[in-house]
Write a protein that holds these residues in place. Structure first.
Motif, PDB file in Angstrom:
ATOM      1  N   GLU A 107      -6.837 -15.600  -0.921  1.00 14.09           N
ATOM      2  CA  GLU A 107      -7.018 -14.300   0.063  1.00 14.09           C
ATOM      3  C   GLU A 107      -5.682 -13.785   0.021  1.00 14.09           C
ATOM      4  N   ALA A 108      -5.694 -12.293   0.497  1.00 15.80           N
ATOM      5  CA  ALA A 108      -4.815 -11.419   0.891  1.00 15.80           C
ATOM      6  C   ALA A 108      -4.143 -11.684   2.233  1.00 15.80           C
ATOM      7  N   ILE A 109      -2.991 -12.540   2.348  1.00 16.08           N
ATOM      8  CA  ILE A 109      -2.694 -12.970   3.588  1.00 16.08           C
ATOM      9  C   ILE A 109      -1.684 -11.649   4.283  1.00 16.08           C
ATOM     10  N   LYS A 110      -1.060 -10.967   3.109  1.00 12.93           N
ATOM     11  CA  LYS A 110      -0.243  -9.705   4.055  1.00 12.93           C
ATOM     12  C   LYS A 110      -0.203  -8.552   2.922  1.00 12.93           C
ATOM     13  N   VAL A 111      -0.510  -7.410   3.370  1.00 11.62           N
ATOM     14  CA  VAL A 111      -0.429  -6.299   2.181  1.00 11.62           C
ATOM     15  C   VAL A 111       0.447  -5.328   2.594  1.00 11.62           C
ATOM     16  N   GLN A 112       1.566  -4.829   1.774  1.00  8.78           N
ATOM     17  CA  GLN A 112       2.624  -3.952   2.182  1.00  8.78           C
ATOM     18  C   GLN A 112       2.705  -3.047   1.209  1.00  8.78           C
ATOM     19  N   LEU A 113       3.221  -1.586   1.428  1.00 10.35           N
ATOM     20  CA  LEU A 113       3.197  -0.430   0.723  1.00 10.35           C
ATOM     21  C   LEU A 113       4.549  -0.673  -0.010  1.00 10.35           C
ATOM     22  N   LYS A 114       4.419  -0.831  -1.088  1.00  8.80           N
ATOM     23  CA  LYS A 114       5.859  -0.815  -1.920  1.00  8.80           C
ATOM     24  C   LYS A 114       6.262   0.476  -2.474  1.00  8.80           C
ATOM     25  N   LYS A 115       5.362   1.407  -2.851  1.00 11.86           N
ATOM     26  CA  LYS A 115       5.847   2.618  -3.335  1.00 11.86           C
ATOM     27  C   LYS A 115       4.782   3.566  -3.162  1.00 11.86           C
ATOM     28  N   SER A 116       4.997   4.705  -2.221  1.00 12.80           N
ATOM     29  CA  SER A 116       3.778   5.637  -1.677  1.00 12.80           C
ATOM     30  C   SER A 116       3.408   6.672  -3.051  1.00 12.80           C
ATOM     31  N   SER A 117       2.127   7.028  -3.019  1.00 11.57           N
ATOM     32  CA  SER A 117       1.841   7.814  -4.025  1.00 11.57           C
ATOM     33  C   SER A 117       2.070   9.313  -3.403  1.00 11.57           C
ATOM     34  N   GLY A 118       2.592   9.580  -2.125  1.00 12.46           N
ATOM     35  CA  GLY A 118       3.032  10.901  -1.847  1.00 12.46           C
ATOM     36  C   GLY A 118       2.163  11.497  -0.827  1.00 12.46           C
ATOM     37  N   PHE A 119       0.979  10.783  -0.580  1.00  9.14           N
ATOM     38  CA  PHE A 119      -0.052  11.377   0.243  1.00  9.14           C
ATOM     39  C   PHE A 119      -0.554  10.279   1.161  1.00  9.14           C
ATOM     40  N   GLU A 120      -0.318  10.269   2.463  1.00 12.74           N
ATOM     41  CA  GLU A 120      -0.727   9.233   3.348  1.00 12.74           C
ATOM     42  C   GLU A 120      -1.968   8.813   3.234  1.00 12.74           C
ATOM     43  N   ARG A 121      -3.007   9.978   3.128  1.00 12.41           N
ATOM     44  CA  ARG A 121      -4.413   9.590   2.875  1.00 12.41           C
ATOM     45  C   ARG A 121      -4.768   8.688   1.873  1.00 12.41           C
ATOM     46  N   LEU A 122      -4.104   8.814   0.661  1.00 15.49           N
ATOM     47  CA  LEU A 122      -4.268   8.052  -0.359  1.00 15.49           C
ATOM     48  C   LEU A 122      -3.799   6.468  -0.061  1.00 15.49           C
ATOM     49  N   ASP A 123      -2.366   6.455   0.406  1.00 17.63           N
ATOM     50  CA  ASP A 123      -1.847   5.256   0.771  1.00 17.63           C
ATOM     51  C   ASP A 123      -2.832   4.456   1.860  1.00 17.63           C
ATOM     52  N   ASN A 124      -3.250   5.118   2.690  1.00 13.54           N
ATOM     53  CA  ASN A 124      -4.034   4.241   3.735  1.00 13.54           C
ATOM     54  C   ASN A 124      -5.555   3.797   3.094  1.00 13.54           C
ATOM     55  N   SER A 125      -5.993   4.333   2.195  1.00 16.68           N
ATOM     56  CA  SER A 125      -7.266   4.192   1.609  1.00 16.68           C
ATOM     57  C   SER A 125      -6.907   3.015   0.771  1.00 16.68           C
ATOM     58  N   ALA A 126      -5.920   2.863  -0.050  1.00 17.26           N
ATOM     59  CA  ALA A 126      -5.717   1.774  -0.840  1.00 17.26           C
ATOM     60  C   ALA A 126      -5.314   0.483   0.178  1.00 17.26           C
ATOM     61  N   LEU A 127      -4.536   0.407   1.295  1.00 18.58           N
ATOM     62  CA  LEU A 127      -4.095  -0.510   1.974  1.00 18.58           C
ATOM     63  C   LEU A 127      -5.449  -1.136   2.742  1.00 18.58           C
ATOM     64  N   GLU A 128      -6.281  -0.307   3.161  1.00 15.89           N
ATOM     65  CA  GLU A 128      -7.517  -0.927   3.988  1.00 15.89           C
ATOM     66  C   GLU A 128      -8.184  -1.514   2.823  1.00 15.89           C
ATOM     67  N   THR A 129      -8.639  -1.222   1.635  1.00 17.05           N
ATOM     68  CA  THR A 129      -9.361  -1.692   0.855  1.00 17.05           C
ATOM     69  C   THR A 129      -8.766  -2.996   0.207  1.00 17.05           C
TER      70      THR A 129
END
Length: 203
Positions: free
Chosen positions: A152-174
Motif C-alpha cells: 500500500e502507498a503509505i505516503k506520496v510526495q511531490l519529488k519534481k513538478s511538471s510545471g503545472f499545479e493541475r497536473l501535479d495534483n491529479s498525479a498525487l490524488e491518483t
C-alpha cells in the motif's frame, strides 16, 4: 812438592861426596892433598804459593746482527672526526597489537525495489484535467511513494513538478490509491521508497 825435591838434591850431593872420600881412601897414593870440603847449602824451600784462582770464564761472544728495517706501509691519515650530530631519534611509540576483528557478517541481500507497473495491479492512470488539456499543459510529474510491506502507498510526495499545479495534483490524488508490489530483501517483503513518474501529454 818443591821441599821433597830439595831434600832429594841434598841427599844426592852428600852421597857423591861420601863416594869421593871413599874412593880417595882406596886410592891414597893418588891423593896428593885432602879434598877440600865442599860447601853444601841447603836450598830453602820456597814458601808454597797459593794456587792462583782460575781466570773468570770469558763472556759469551755476542754476535750482533744488523737487521735491515722493513719499510712499513704508509697509512693514509685518518679522517678528522665528524662534528657530533644533532639529529635526535624520537622515541618510537609502542606498537599495540591490533584488536582481533570478528569475521565480517555476511552481506545483506540486495534490495529489490517496489513495482507499480505490474498488469495484475490494474492501477488507473491519473485523469488529464480538462483545463490543462484545453490550455495545452503537458509535462512529467515525479512522485516519491513510500510503499508498505503489504504493497500500500503509505505516503506520496511531490519529488519534481511538471510545471503545472493541475497536473501535479491529479498525479498525487491518483497514485495515493494505487497498489504496489512491495520491495523485497531476499525472500522478505520490506517497506521502501520508490519514485513513480507520471507523464501528461496530448495526443
Amino acid at each position: 812438592m818443591r821441599s821433597a825435591s830439595g831434600i832429594g838434591s841434598a841427599i844426592l850431593v852428600h852421597g857423591i861426596l861420601f863416594a869421593l872420600i871413599a874412593f880417595g881412601a882406596t886410592q891414597g897414593e893418588r891423593l896428593v892433598e885432602a879434598a877440600r870440603p865442599i860447601a853444601v847449602r841447603l836450598l830453602q824451600e820456597a814458601p808454597a804459593t797459593p794456587p792462583q784462582p782460575l781466570p773468570p770464564p770469558a763472556p759469551p761472544k755476542v754476535v750482533q746482527r744488523t737487521v735491515k728495517p722493513v719499510a712499513q706501509p704508509v697509512l693514509a691519515a685518518a679522517p678528522a672526526p665528524a662534528a657530533p650530530s644533532t639529529f635526535v631519534v624520537a622515541e618510537q611509540p609502542v606498537a599495540t597489537p591490533a584488536p582481533v576483528q570478528a569475521p565480517p557478517a555476511p552481506a545483506a541481500p540486495a534490495l529489490v525495489e517496489a513495482r507499480f507497473d505490474a498488469d495484475y495491479l490494474s492501477n488507473p492512470k491519473p485523469p488529464y484535467p480538462a483545463a490543462s488539456r484545453r490550455l495545452g499543459e503537458t509535462g512529467v510529474v515525479h512522485l516519491r511513494v513510500h510503499v508498505s510491506a503489504s504493497g500500500e502507498a503509505i505516503k506520496v510526495q511531490l519529488k519534481k513538478s511538471s510545471g503545472f499545479e493541475r497536473l501535479d495534483n491529479s498525479a498525487l490524488e491518483t497514485v495515493a490509491h494505487w497498489r504496489f508490489v512491495p520491495a523485497r530483501r531476499g525472500d522478505e517483503a520490506v517497506a521502501a521508497w520508490v519514485v513513480v513518474p507520471i507523464v501528461f501529454e496530448l495526443s
